[in-house]
Enzyme design. Structure first.
Site, short mmCIF file in Angstrom:
data_model
loop_
_atom_site.label_atom_id
_atom_site.label_comp_id
_atom_site.label_asym_id
_atom_site.label_seq_id
_atom_site.Cartn_x
_atom_site.Cartn_y
_atom_site.Cartn_z
N LYS A 164 22.58 56.04 53.11
CA LYS A 164 21.11 55.98 53.20
C LYS A 164 20.54 56.34 51.83
O LYS A 164 20.48 57.51 51.45
CB LYS A 164 20.63 56.98 54.25
CG LYS A 164 19.37 56.59 54.98
CD LYS A 164 18.07 56.63 54.26
CE LYS A 164 17.42 57.92 53.89
NZ LYS A 164 16.35 57.70 52.88
N GLU A 240 24.42 69.13 48.49
CA GLU A 240 24.18 69.41 47.07
C GLU A 240 22.68 69.47 46.90
O GLU A 240 21.99 68.47 47.07
CB GLU A 240 24.75 68.28 46.19
CG GLU A 240 26.23 68.10 46.27
CD GLU A 240 27.01 69.29 45.75
OE1 GLU A 240 26.43 70.13 45.05
OE2 GLU A 240 28.19 69.39 46.10
N CYS A 276 19.32 68.01 39.14
CA CYS A 276 19.62 69.23 39.89
C CYS A 276 20.14 70.34 38.97
O CYS A 276 19.91 71.51 39.24
CB CYS A 276 20.61 68.94 41.00
SG CYS A 276 22.13 68.21 40.42
N GLU A 375 12.12 75.15 41.97
CA GLU A 375 12.67 73.95 41.32
C GLU A 375 11.51 72.97 41.14
O GLU A 375 11.09 72.32 42.10
CB GLU A 375 13.77 73.32 42.17
CG GLU A 375 14.36 72.11 41.47
CD GLU A 375 15.38 71.34 42.30
OE1 GLU A 375 15.08 71.01 43.45
OE2 GLU A 375 16.47 71.06 41.78
N1 LIG Z 1 19.25 68.36 43.93
C1 LIG Z 1 18.83 67.18 43.64
O1 LIG Z 1 19.50 66.45 42.96
C2 LIG Z 1 17.54 66.71 44.18
C3 LIG Z 1 16.54 67.59 44.48
N2 LIG Z 1 15.35 67.13 44.96
C4 LIG Z 1 14.28 68.13 45.19
O2 LIG Z 1 13.52 67.76 46.30
C5 LIG Z 1 12.16 67.60 45.96
C6 LIG Z 1 11.53 66.55 46.84
O3 LIG Z 1 12.16 65.30 46.69
P1 LIG Z 1 12.43 64.38 47.98
O4 LIG Z 1 12.71 63.00 47.58
O5 LIG Z 1 11.34 64.60 48.98
O6 LIG Z 1 13.80 65.04 48.48
P2 LIG Z 1 14.48 64.99 49.89
O7 LIG Z 1 15.51 66.04 49.92
O8 LIG Z 1 13.47 65.02 50.97
O9 LIG Z 1 15.17 63.54 49.92
C7 LIG Z 1 16.52 63.29 49.62
C8 LIG Z 1 17.08 62.32 50.64
O10 LIG Z 1 17.02 62.90 51.94
C9 LIG Z 1 16.40 61.99 52.84
N3 LIG Z 1 15.73 62.75 53.90
C10 LIG Z 1 14.47 63.28 53.89
N4 LIG Z 1 14.22 63.91 55.06
C11 LIG Z 1 15.34 63.79 55.82
C12 LIG Z 1 15.70 64.23 57.11
N5 LIG Z 1 14.87 64.94 57.89
N6 LIG Z 1 16.93 63.94 57.58
C13 LIG Z 1 17.81 63.24 56.82
N7 LIG Z 1 17.51 62.78 55.59
C14 LIG Z 1 16.29 63.06 55.09
C15 LIG Z 1 15.47 61.20 51.96
O11 LIG Z 1 15.08 59.99 52.57
C16 LIG Z 1 16.33 61.00 50.73
O12 LIG Z 1 17.23 59.95 50.93
C17 LIG Z 1 12.22 67.28 44.48
O13 LIG Z 1 11.04 67.54 43.85
C18 LIG Z 1 13.33 68.18 44.04
O14 LIG Z 1 12.87 69.49 43.86
C19 LIG Z 1 15.16 65.81 45.21
C20 LIG Z 1 16.12 64.89 44.95
C21 LIG Z 1 17.38 65.27 44.36
N1 BAL Z 2 23.05 65.82 37.94
C1 BAL Z 2 23.70 65.14 38.97
C2 BAL Z 2 23.40 65.68 40.33
C3 BAL Z 2 21.96 65.61 40.74
O1 BAL Z 2 21.04 65.73 39.94
O2 BAL Z 2 21.70 65.45 41.91
#
Ligand SMILES: NC(=O)C1=CN([C@@H]2O[C@H](COP(=O)(O)OP(=O)(O)OC[C@H]3O[C@@H](n4cnc5c(N)ncnc54)[C@H](O)[C@@H]3O)[C@@H](O)[C@H]2O)C=CC1
Ligand code: BAL
Length: 473
Positions: A164, A240, A276, A375
Site C-alpha cells: 500500500k 519504522e 526519518c 518531528e
Molecule cells: N518515519 C518516516 O519515514 C515518516 C514519517 N512521517 C511522519 O508522519 C507525518 C505525517 O505524514 P503522513 O503521510 O500523514 O504519515 P502516515 O504515517 O499517516 O502515513 C504513512 C502511511 O500509512 C498509511 N496510513 C495512514 N493511516 C493508516 C491507518 N489507520 N492504517 C494503516 N495505514 C495507514 C498512509 O496511507 C501511508 O501509506 C510526517 O509529517 C512525518 O512526521 C511520514 C512519513 C514517513
Molecule cells: N531514510 C530512510 C527511511 C525513511 O526516511 O523513512
C-alpha cells in the site's frame, strides 16, 4: 487545478506545481479482502513459495536489472509525486532501491536454518519459513526506496506481498509491479493496492489473513496499526517511525573541516528534512559553536532551491501545504517565544506554486518547544550548545525518539562512549549515515518496533521459525 474525488479515486498532485498528475484507484476494504484472498490462494499454490530459492533469486535479479533499465522513469515518478530533487532520486533513491532488490535476491539462498544439539532420543531441525500473505504500508518521503527495502526480503523469503503506497506517491510502486511481471514474477505474488490509509491501509492492518505487516511512517499511525493487529489476528508488525536525531559535535569536530559541514547539511536538509533520520537537532561544544554556526548557516543559505525537475536543485517543495503550515507554525511559535532564526523562516522570493519552505537554522529555542521536541519533517534544525560530554549525552537522549544520531570527534574513547550510550538504532561516527545494505536499520524508543530493515536480519520479519523434532532411536 480541478480535482474531483470520487469515492473510488485518489488524486496524485505534483507538490512543486499543485497540478494534478493523475488519479489512481482508492481501494475499498472489500477490494482489499479480495486481493488478500487471491494472494492466499497464490501462496498456497506454491507457485512462488515452493519455487527453488535460486529460481526466486533469478526472478528478483531480473527485476533489479529492469529497474536499472528504467532508472530514469522511476526517478522521475518519485520526483514528480514527492517533489524530491531529481538528482537525489537518480543518484540515491533509485540506485539504493536496485541494490536492495539485488542484495536480498542474492542473500536468499545464504540464510539457512539450524540443527539443535538434541540428545540420544531426538534431533531438532529449526527452519525459517515464509509467513504467507504479508503487507507493506509505505511513506511518501522515499516512495521507491522504502518499497524496495520491503519487497526485497519479503519476496526473496517466498511470501505473497500486498503493497500500500502512500496516497501522494503511488506511481513508482505501480511501475515496479509492472517490472516485476516483466521479470517473470507469477501473478498475485506482488500486488499494489493504492488508496487511503484509513481505508486501504487499515483493511490490511485489520485483515485476519495477513500474517505480517511492515510499516514506515508516523509514530501515531504506527500505534494505530499495532492496535489493529492486536484486535485482528496478532499479525507480526514491524514499525519504522519518526525521529528527532541529534548531530553531536565535540570540541575537536572542526578537524573534519568542510566535510563536517557537508555532512551536517545533508543530515539536516536531505529530502527537505522529510527524512526519518534527519539530523534535526545539532548539539555543538560551546568552544566551537560560533564558528560552526556561521559556516553551517552560510552553507544552508547556498543550497539551490527550485524546480525538483532541474538537476541543479537541492531543495524542492514540502509534500503539501499542510506540511508547510505545520512547519511554519512551529518555527513562528519558537520565534515568538524568543528563538533566533539565523536563516530561513517564513519564505520570501521562493516559487509561489509549491509548498516551498527554506532551510532554517534556529538557536535559543525555548525548552519544550515543538521545534526541539516534535518531528517537524521539514528543513528546520535547532542548534544547542554543551560544555561537557555528559551534557551532550543528556541532550542527545532527551527525546522520545531513538532512530539515529551522528557523533563527530577524533577522540576514539569519546566516540565509543557516545556511540554506546546514545539511545538510537544507528549511530554514525564522523559521518551522517544510515549504514549500508548489510547493516540493520531500525529505531529504538518510539522510533521503531518489532523488526529491522536491511541486512539478513530483515528476513526475521518476513519469516516464521519452525522446529521439527525428529525422534531418534
Ligand atoms: N518515519 C518516516 O519515514 C515518516 C514519517 N512521517 C511522519 O508522519 C507525518 C505525517 O505524514 P503522513 O503521510 O500523514 O504519515 P502516515 O504515517 O499517516 O502515513 C504513512 C502511511 O500509512 C498509511 N496510513 C495512514 N493511516 C493508516 C491507518 N489507520 N492504517 C494503516 N495505514 C495507514 C498512509 O496511507 C501511508 O501509506 C510526517 O509529517 C512525518 O512526521 C511520514 C512519513 C514517513
Ligand atoms: N531514510 C530512510 C527511511 C525513511 O526516511 O523513512
Amino acid at each position: 487545478m480541478t480535482t474531483v474525488e470520487s469515492p473510488a479515486t485518489l488524486s496524485v498532485v505534483n507538490p512543486a506545481t499543485g497540478e494534478l498528475i493523475t488519479t489512481v484507484p482508492a481501494t475499498s476494504a472489500e477490494e482489499v479482502a479480495k486481493a488478500v484472498e487471491r494472494a492466499r490462494q497464490v501462496f498456497a499454490s506454491g507457485v512462488w513459495s515452493r519455487l527453488p530459492v535460486r529460481e526466486r533469486s533469478a526472478v528478483l535479479l531480473r527485476l533489479a536489472d529492469l529497474m536499472e533499465r528504467d532508472a530514469g522513469i522511476l526517478a522521475r515518478l518519485d520526483s514528480e509525486d514527492a517533489g524530491k530533487p531529481i538528482t537525489e532520486c537518480l543518484t540515491s533513491d533509485v540506485p539504493g532501491a536496485v541494490e536492495s532488490i539485488r542484495w536480498f535476491a542474492e542473500a536468499a539462498d545464504k540464510v539457512f536454518g539450524r540443527i539443535a544439539p538434541g540428545g540420544k532420543d531426538g534431533l531438532g531441525l529449526m527452519s525459517r519459513e515464509p509467513v504467507g500473505v504479508v503487507a507493506a504500508i509505505l511513506p511518501w518521503n522515499y516512495p521507491l526506496a522504502m518499497t524496495a527495502w520491503k519487497v526485497g526480503p519479503a519476496l526473496a523469503a517466498g511470501n505473497c506481498l500486498l503493497v500500500k503506497p502512500a496516497e501522494a506517491t503511488p506511481r513508482s510502486a505501480l511501475h515496479l509491479a509492472g517490472l516485476a511481471a516483466e521479470a517473470g514474477l507469477p501473478e498475485g505474488v506482488l500486488t499494489v493496492l493504492t488508496g487511503h490509509g484509513s481505508v486501504t491501509g487499515a483493511a490490511l492492518a485489520r485483515s485476519p489473513v495477513v500474517g505480517a505487516l511492515s510499516f514506515t511512517g508516523s509514530t501515531g499511525t504506527g500505534r494505530r496499526i499495532l492496535k489493529d493487529a492486536a484486535d485482528s489476528n496478532f499479525k507480526r508488525v514491524s514499525l519504522e517511525m519518526g525521529g528527532k536525531s541529534p548531530q553531536v559535535l565535540m570540541a575537536d569536530a572542526l578537524a573534519y573541516g568542510d566535510e563536517l559541514i557537508d555532512h551536517m547539511i545533508e543530515a539536516a536538509f536531505l529530502t527537505m528534512g522529510q527524512n526519518c533520520t534527519a539530523g534535526s537537532r545539532v548539539l555543538i561544544h560551546n568552544s566551537i559553536a560560533d564558528e560552526v554556526l556561521e559556516r553551517f548557516t552560510t552553507a544552508a543559505k547556498r543550497l539551490v532551491i527550485g524546480d525538483p525537475a532541474d538537476p541543479r536543485t537541492q531543495v524542492g517543495p514540502l509534500i503539501n501545504r499542510a506540511a508547510f503550515d505545520r512547519v511554519a507554525a512551529a518555527v513562528e511559535a519558537a520565534r515568538a517565544d524568543g528563538a533566533r532564526i539565523h536563516t530561513g523562516g517564513l519564505p520570501h522570493g521562493l516559487p509561489q506554486r509549491g509548498a516551498y519552505y527554506p532551510p532554517t537554522v534556529i538557536t535559543h529555542a525555548p525548552e519544550g518547544s515543538d521545534v526541539l521536541t516534535k518531528e517537524l519533517f521539514g528543513p528546520v534544525v535547532t542548534v544547542q550548545t554543551f560544555t561537557s560530554e555528559d551534557e551532550a549525552m543528556y541532550l542527545a537522549n532527551a527525546t522520545e525518539y531513538g532512530l539515529a544520531a551522528s557523533v563527530w570527534t577524533r577522540d576514539l574513547d569519546a566516540a565509543l562512549r557516545l556511540a554506546r550510550d546514545i539511545q538510537a538504532g544507528v549511530v554514525s561516527v564522523n559521518a551522517y549515515s544510515e549504514g549500508d545494505i548489510t547493516t540493520p536499520f531500525g529505531g529504538w524508543k518510539q522510533s521503531g518496533f518489532g523488526g529491522v530493515e536491511k541486512s539478513t536480519n530483515a528476513f526475521d520479519q518476513w519469516t516464521r521459525e519452525k522446529t521439527v523434532w525428529i525422534r531418534t532411536r
